[in-house]
Write an enzyme that holds these catalytic residues in place. Sequence first.
Site, PDB file in Angstrom:
ATOM      1  N   GLY A  11       0.754  -1.268   0.006  1.00 25.15           N
ATOM      2  CA  GLY A  11      -0.083   0.080   0.014  1.00 25.15           C
ATOM      3  C   GLY A  11       0.774   1.250  -0.018  1.00 25.15           C
ATOM      4  N   LYS A  12       2.082   1.244  -0.219  1.00 25.10           N
ATOM      5  CA  LYS A  12       2.840   2.476  -0.453  1.00 25.10           C
ATOM      6  C   LYS A  12       2.406   3.388  -1.519  1.00 25.10           C
ATOM      7  CE  LYS A  12       6.851   0.424  -1.525  1.00 25.10           C
ATOM      8  NZ  LYS A  12       6.197  -0.957  -1.410  1.00 25.10           N
ATOM      9  N   THR A  13       2.072   3.139  -2.416  1.00 30.47           N
ATOM     10  CA  THR A  13       1.579   4.062  -3.745  1.00 30.47           C
ATOM     11  C   THR A  13       0.043   4.427  -3.313  1.00 30.47           C
ATOM     12  OG1 THR A  13       2.931   2.851  -5.393  1.00 30.47           O
ATOM     13  CG2 THR A  13       1.237   4.214  -6.045  1.00 30.47           C
ATOM     14  N   LYS A  35       9.379  -6.515  17.670  1.00 27.80           N
ATOM     15  CA  LYS A  35       9.583  -7.620  18.623  1.00 27.80           C
ATOM     16  C   LYS A  35       8.523  -7.735  19.493  1.00 27.80           C
ATOM     17  CE  LYS A  35      14.834  -6.954  18.495  1.00 27.80           C
ATOM     18  NZ  LYS A  35      15.990  -6.707  19.438  1.00 27.80           N
ATOM     19  N   SER A  57      21.277  -8.338  20.818  1.00 27.85           N
ATOM     20  CA  SER A  57      19.800  -8.309  21.259  1.00 27.85           C
ATOM     21  C   SER A  57      19.252  -9.715  22.186  1.00 27.85           C
ATOM     22  CB  SER A  57      18.792  -7.742  20.508  1.00 27.85           C
ATOM     23  OG  SER A  57      18.659  -8.472  19.146  1.00 27.85           O
TER      24      SER A  57
END
Length: 556
Positions: free
Chosen positions: A103-105, A491, A448
Amino acid sequence: METQTVLAILQIAMMVCVLFFVVRRNNGARPTSVQGSFKNSDREYQKLRALRASSLTIPLSERTRPTSLSDIVGQEDGIRALKAALCGANPQHVLIYGPPGIGKTCAARLVLEYAKSTKYSPFAKDAPFLEVDATCVRYDERSIADPLIGSVHDPIYQGAGVLGNAGIPQPKQGAVTKATGGVLFLDEIGELPHMQMNKLLKVLEDRKVFFESAYYSSDDNAIPPYIHDIFKNGMPADFRLIGATTKTPKDIPDAIRSRCIEIFFRPLRTDELEEIAYKAAAKAGLAMDREAARAAAKYAASGREINNIVQLTAGMAMQEGRSNIRIEDVEWVASTCRYRARVERCVPKSASVGTANGLAVLGDGTGMLIEIEALATLAERGKGTLKVTGVIDEEELNAGDRRLRRKGTAAASVENALTALRLTEGIDAKDYDLHINLPGGVPIDGPSAGIAIAVAAASAILERPADCRLAMTGEVSIRGSVRSVGGIRSKLSAAAAAGATRTIIPEENAAEKQHFEGMTVIAVNHLSQVLDLAFGERKEACAGGTALLSASESKV
């Protein structure tokens, strides 16, 4: 007299013929061959109209395309950041990172529409949204044609027209000018050629395009005033850039990154893909079984993929006269089209000795649960060995005439965790042949996993299982301090999706805590707190064997 009269009549007739010829020419009379070509053009135009009148139904992928920001699933944080960058009084250039089909555009286009309605936005109601695919930009090194930046059509080029015949150079607008007053959306900006990228940087700085031509002279009065103005003051290019890419930030030139706000869209979770599947089936006019939606989400990695799966299964259901999509349809499509099921890691159903649930973040920002394994075998005192397996990143550096190898920080975390266990908890791994494994086949780097490694090692040495529904992330120092790490939100989302009931994070990351139903997030600052949470009552190693150590007696 008669001869003079005849001559006069002939002269008049000649004048009439010339006048008739001139009038016909001015009225657009053309040679027969040209007239014939226009008749052919009319026939071609009729064919074109017939083609336009014939159309198929709208594809499901287009029908399911979001029409409002609320239709975009799973990108609430990204959209909020995009609004902050574009909808204020001073909109910024933006780079959007994320995998394809999420859905970037659509988000960029809809946020511009939202910005037009805000009070302080400089975007007008008719502000353009110009979409350009960087992989398809036709670029000529001689600057004859440049649809992105613009170019000059010199008189020597074919098709220069009337101005070209007069020796006048003609500036041609590029996408940066056509987007003036609005947004230029440059898809796959990471694929833009370096020359084009450098030109774009100059345009972003100047907010105009300057042209050069050997045929231009500021003293030539035959050149129209608007062309003089363009060569003198530049072509307007005042827009906001939104660049989208599936690459990582390190693959994008620093020069363009420094001029843009960077926003990250995350991959979609299984429940979000299920929601897209339901909506797609409804728009296809069919119902979808819950098991079928869950199976489709398991085989899809993006909204575009799950739409494709739904479209195929919908076609199968319609052929068989059914009004619902079944799980059998999804499984058949996945097998035939060779979709691979996504492995979803969950916390173990039962506790076992030598295991702990760590948390990591993949390169695309996705959180992931990692089950860390440890096996301890008693050895001669002080002569134990250590073996670390799994895909652990290492880096090789060229330093002049020598080559350096940097040990991955995940491997260093093992040594730090074992030292912290010995110094702060009295658990000495040197008395054991210790094997620590970081499974999953995913390259792991970063500190981490430190506290998870410490818990797995302590569990193996003390032969006591840790809480199997406890997930954890945090770097551990050699003195037992738990230090901050990155990617906390991703996370925590992964821990909640994996079924963890408690998750440990560093106290320095407490501000990033989020609420998840059914999961408690606990912030700690020392390894002893981690071990208390993992074991409840712990056993401390000593020379004569092991002794119980309660949580109240532990070192904090």
